[in-house]
Design an enzyme around this catalytic site. Sequence first.
Site, PDB file in Angstrom:
ATOM      1  N   GLN A 193      19.393 -16.343  -4.611  1.00 57.60           N
ATOM      2  CA  GLN A 193      20.360 -15.783  -3.652  1.00 57.60           C
ATOM      3  C   GLN A 193      20.294 -14.269  -3.767  1.00 57.60           C
ATOM      4  O   GLN A 193      20.267 -13.719  -4.857  1.00 57.60           O
ATOM      5  CB  GLN A 193      21.747 -16.303  -4.050  1.00 57.60           C
ATOM      6  N   THR A 194      20.272 -13.580  -2.616  1.00 59.72           N
ATOM      7  CA  THR A 194      20.295 -12.118  -2.703  1.00 59.72           C
ATOM      8  C   THR A 194      20.873 -11.482  -1.449  1.00 59.72           C
ATOM      9  O   THR A 194      20.821 -12.056  -0.371  1.00 59.72           O
ATOM     10  CB  THR A 194      18.875 -11.566  -2.980  1.00 59.72           C
ATOM     11  N   ARG A 195      21.438 -10.277  -1.637  1.00 59.00           N
ATOM     12  CA  ARG A 195      21.896  -9.476  -0.494  1.00 59.00           C
ATOM     13  C   ARG A 195      21.317  -8.066  -0.579  1.00 59.00           C
ATOM     14  O   ARG A 195      21.751  -7.162   0.096  1.00 59.00           O
ATOM     15  CB  ARG A 195      23.434  -9.416  -0.446  1.00 59.00           C
ATOM     16  N   ARG A 288      24.061 -11.827 -13.895  1.00 58.06           N
ATOM     17  CA  ARG A 288      25.235 -11.153 -14.418  1.00 58.06           C
ATOM     18  C   ARG A 288      26.065 -10.703 -13.216  1.00 58.06           C
ATOM     19  O   ARG A 288      25.512 -10.193 -12.240  1.00 58.06           O
ATOM     20  CB  ARG A 288      24.717  -9.938 -15.192  1.00 58.06           C
ATOM     21  N   ASP A 289      27.363 -10.926 -13.262  1.00 56.29           N
ATOM     22  CA  ASP A 289      28.269 -10.495 -12.195  1.00 56.29           C
ATOM     23  C   ASP A 289      27.791 -10.937 -10.801  1.00 56.29           C
ATOM     24  O   ASP A 289      27.777 -10.148  -9.863  1.00 56.29           O
ATOM     25  CB  ASP A 289      28.443  -8.964 -12.249  1.00 56.29           C
ATOM     26  N   ALA A 291      27.629 -12.073  -7.193  1.00 56.94           N
ATOM     27  CA  ALA A 291      28.569 -11.884  -6.065  1.00 56.94           C
ATOM     28  C   ALA A 291      29.832 -11.121  -6.465  1.00 56.94           C
ATOM     29  O   ALA A 291      30.930 -11.421  -6.015  1.00 56.94           O
ATOM     30  CB  ALA A 291      28.932 -13.222  -5.421  1.00 56.94           C
TER      31      ALA A 291
END
Length: 568
Positions: A193-195, A288-289, A291
């Site tokens: 998942q990435t933004r 890590r962290d 979203a």
Amino acid sequence: MSMSNLTPIPELYVSAESAQKLKAEAGALPSWDLTPRQICDLELLMNGGFYPLKGFLTEADYDGVVESMRMADGSLWPMPITLDVSEKFAEGIEPGQDIALRDQEGVILAILSVTDKWEPNKAKEAENVFGADDLAHPAVNYLHNTAGKIYLGGPVTGIQQPVHYDFKARRDTPNELRAYFRKLGWRRIVAFQTRNPLHRAHQELTFRAAKEAQANLLIHPVVGMTKPGDVDHFTRVRCYEAVLDKYPAQTTQLSLLNLAMRMAGPREALWHAMIRRNHGCTHMIVGRDHAGPGKNSAGEDFYGPYDAQDMVRKHQDEVGIEMVDFKHMVYVQERAQYEPADEIEEGVTVLNISGTELRRRLAEGLEIPDWFSFPEVVSELRKTRPPRAQQGFTVFFTGLSGSGKSTVANALMVKLMEMGGRPVTLLDGDVVRKHLSSELGFSKEHRDINIKRIGYVASEITKNGGIAICAPIAPYTATRRAVREMIEQYGAFVEIHVATSLEECERRDRKGLYKLAREGKIKEFTGISDPYEAPGNAELVLDTENVEVDHCAHQVLLKLEAMGLIKG
Ligand code: PPS
């Protein structure tokens, strides 16, 4: 979940034939124009991305989800997927009624059979789902300031998918991805998942994660709604396509997910895991962290760094997807390669470029080394984020009538045109009132409309790489702030307070207006019978008393140069 990860997942669409019929009938129903976020939610509801949901949450399901991440029937679901509407719209709707859900052009996408209508306790939703009722959290801000007051719930009947004109070939429904994996014989699939744009470290970590899980890799970026300020999805997808070529052939696929993120940390990570399971994935990388929304209003992180991992690990068996640890990869200079940070011996040179440093280098047009990112990615980012000296920006003068705003703004315009390079537009108070706002007067409401129009035009100019110079009175702090926010999405906003005193403006009285205002012949006159809220945080304060216009304009140029907006 008992079904295999590759058998089809239930969708909410009716057959093409029924859709045709329903659509015709739905024309007569009350209809709700979906917001951009609701369109994202609806797409994933209809295509099975939000399985097991069958529609927008009912009140009982909502209460359970907010309280304990469980729907009324006990099934796990971490995120309230609700249809928020205005009080006005809700007044005319009663449970038992059907409503047509339309996209922003009015196309009917689905029918909602309303079973529930209620006013949610938003403070509680914020506390439970996002961890705090704090407006610094983008989803809490959305909940209180954008979302409607009333929620409608009930099952959804899908008529058609929302229309997308961009990257059509890269968008897949859960069942399309499942069919693709089946066709290629992929059994184990790790989702990433990435933004954000991917750089070499991401490519290394994702490839390594897939190898360790003996799986294929799905790069699954969010293109719906991400965190305000993120790189736009058009740019990111061009970057992802460049990175896709760097993986060994046939190991990796790229697919775009039209999700509206909430930045809800642990609950969001679990939600992401369920969505990836629905898309046929068996594993998901959680970092890590994951979203995380950034800092709260006290300057602290909303969530602990490993809360998201703990949450997914706890529920992974029930969800049916395995969490893969995100290995923090760093570049070891001596060996000219990326290695997991926790496997590196002392004494070697580790190189890293933080997100902030990357943005600084882009803004200043500085080198971004090949070890950090792929040249194709850097070149895409440079196109979107050219150095500041090539970006558009807005200079916004504010001050009393007769303070000298227009005179200095004119001088500045001429000097910038003399330098060349970018088109310059002057939106002077008087000019604007003639061409854009001729029907407006000087009430607070009208002044606000006037300034927001100026702000809109300036933001378009800024977006398109030009220089907008504005010179209205703009007496209200809140309105100036709104304009600043509108423009800063696209480029710099340089606020200049032309701080000539009221006494001096009145002494000059160049247009004879102060005299008329004193005599009561002009009402609501700024400084005399209407307020002027002096800015507290202007980029520059100009005192025009006993100072040449040329010198004032020069001071502005020096400020623009110091901000990197023009080259000296
Ligand atoms: S505002 O408050 O920003 O919308 O005003 P702006 O569009 O800059 O328009 C200000 C010019 O309109 C003339 N004018 C008045 N100014 C202030 N108050 C009242 N009531 C008023 N009526 C007319 C005035 O010439 C202003 O021009 P400048 O260039 O500022 O002197």
